[in-house]
Design an enzyme around this catalytic site. Sequence first.
Site, PDB file in Angstrom:
ATOM      1  N   GLU A   1      -7.003  10.608   0.986  1.00 17.69           N
ATOM      2  CA  GLU A   1      -7.046  11.486  -0.181  1.00 17.69           C
ATOM      3  C   GLU A   1      -6.226  10.915  -1.333  1.00 17.69           C
ATOM      4  OE1 GLU A   1      -6.314  16.211  -0.682  1.00 17.69           O
ATOM      5  OE2 GLU A   1      -4.714  15.095   0.294  1.00 17.69           O
TER       6      GLU A   1
ATOM      7  N   LYS B   1      -6.164  -0.611   8.814  1.00 12.62           N
ATOM      8  CA  LYS B   1      -7.091   0.401   9.325  1.00 12.62           C
ATOM      9  C   LYS B   1      -7.799  -0.099  10.578  1.00 12.62           C
ATOM     10  CE  LYS B   1      -8.099   2.624   4.875  1.00 12.62           C
ATOM     11  NZ  LYS B   1      -9.153   2.965   3.893  1.00 12.62           N
TER      12      LYS B   1
ATOM     13  N   ARG C   1       0.682   5.860   6.423  1.00 14.73           N
ATOM     14  CA  ARG C   1      -0.566   6.410   6.937  1.00 14.73           C
ATOM     15  C   ARG C   1      -0.764   6.073   8.418  1.00 14.73           C
ATOM     16  NH1 ARG C   1      -4.612   4.110   2.515  1.00 14.73           N
ATOM     17  NH2 ARG C   1      -3.177   2.359   2.808  1.00 14.73           N
TER      18      ARG C   1
ATOM     19  N   ASP D   1       3.939   2.072   3.759  1.00 15.24           N
ATOM     20  CA  ASP D   1       2.664   2.737   4.018  1.00 15.24           C
ATOM     21  C   ASP D   1       2.849   3.589   5.267  1.00 15.24           C
ATOM     22  OD1 ASP D   1       0.059   3.544   4.557  1.00 15.24           O
ATOM     23  OD2 ASP D   1      -0.823   1.605   4.095  1.00 15.24           O
TER      24      ASP D   1
ATOM     25  N   THR E   1       4.015  -1.271  -6.138  1.00 14.91           N
ATOM     26  CA  THR E   1       3.603  -0.061  -5.429  1.00 14.91           C
ATOM     27  C   THR E   1       4.303   0.121  -4.081  1.00 14.91           C
ATOM     28  OG1 THR E   1       1.677   1.143  -4.575  1.00 14.91           O
ATOM     29  CG2 THR E   1       1.563  -1.251  -4.471  1.00 14.91           C
TER      30      THR E   1
ATOM     31  N   GLU F   1      -2.148  11.804   1.210  1.00 13.03           N
ATOM     32  CA  GLU F   1      -1.959  11.394  -0.177  1.00 13.03           C
ATOM     33  C   GLU F   1      -0.805  10.394  -0.323  1.00 13.03           C
ATOM     34  OE1 GLU F   1      -2.778  11.478  -4.151  1.00 13.03           O
ATOM     35  OE2 GLU F   1      -3.578  13.204  -3.069  1.00 13.03           O
TER      36      GLU F   1
ATOM     37  N   CYS G   1      -5.306   3.246  -9.835  1.00 16.78           N
ATOM     38  CA  CYS G   1      -5.704   2.791  -8.506  1.00 16.78           C
ATOM     39  C   CYS G   1      -7.209   2.561  -8.521  1.00 16.78           C
ATOM     40  CB  CYS G   1      -5.313   3.802  -7.437  1.00 16.78           C
ATOM     41  SG  CYS G   1      -6.140   5.406  -7.627  1.00 16.78           S
TER      42      CYS G   1
END
Length: 215
Positions: free
Chosen positions: A70, A170, A144, A142, A130, A108, A82
């Site tokens: 998201e 991923k 995630r 990161d 970033t 997010e 982005c």
Amino acid sequence: MSEAPGWRDVPGATVRTRVTVPLRFADGYATTARVLTFDGLIDGREHLALGLGDWERAVLDAPLVRPHSECLTGDVFGSQRCDCGPQLREAVERIATAGGLLLYLRQEGRGIGLYAKLDAYALQEAGLDTYEANVALGRGEDERDYTAAAQMLLALGADKVRLLSNNPDKAAQLQACGVEVKERIPTGVHLSPANLRYLATKATHTAHTLDLPGL
């Protein structure tokens, strides 16, 4: 980058609701998604799977799949900082054509949340990249975790996928959770003057497959 558990540690999830949703994007592209919700996701968040095209037939082999995190600023407001909005638009059409699944993941700002992402933007305006900005906020580069994405895929019988992503993390996390990534297919490069540094940092720092000028 998060550490995903091995596949033996991933609990099962089940499909909760299936509903058909017609989609139309700002450029006029339209398709129909079968939107699925789940019970038993490990992080308790309200992630969605969008079945696109002939997705039920595709999952019998290796559907085209994009786990898309998201991004309110990019997906909804069209932020040029982005490439998330254009990637989402591209992914929906490519998956609808091939048959497969878009996983819309509620994580997010690489998992740090919306306010923290905007705090990180302020630090980027002061000169940090970033990833450095996230660390300066006391967060991971990161955060995630794609365990829930793997649960969703496995609940739908998609234990083998063709992954539409530039991000090697991923693929690594899905593999660790028992989803075989048979092929990794990069998205297009959605370059703007405002996101050049952002994309270049992803390519050089975390090995995203982005063919950028000068790299």
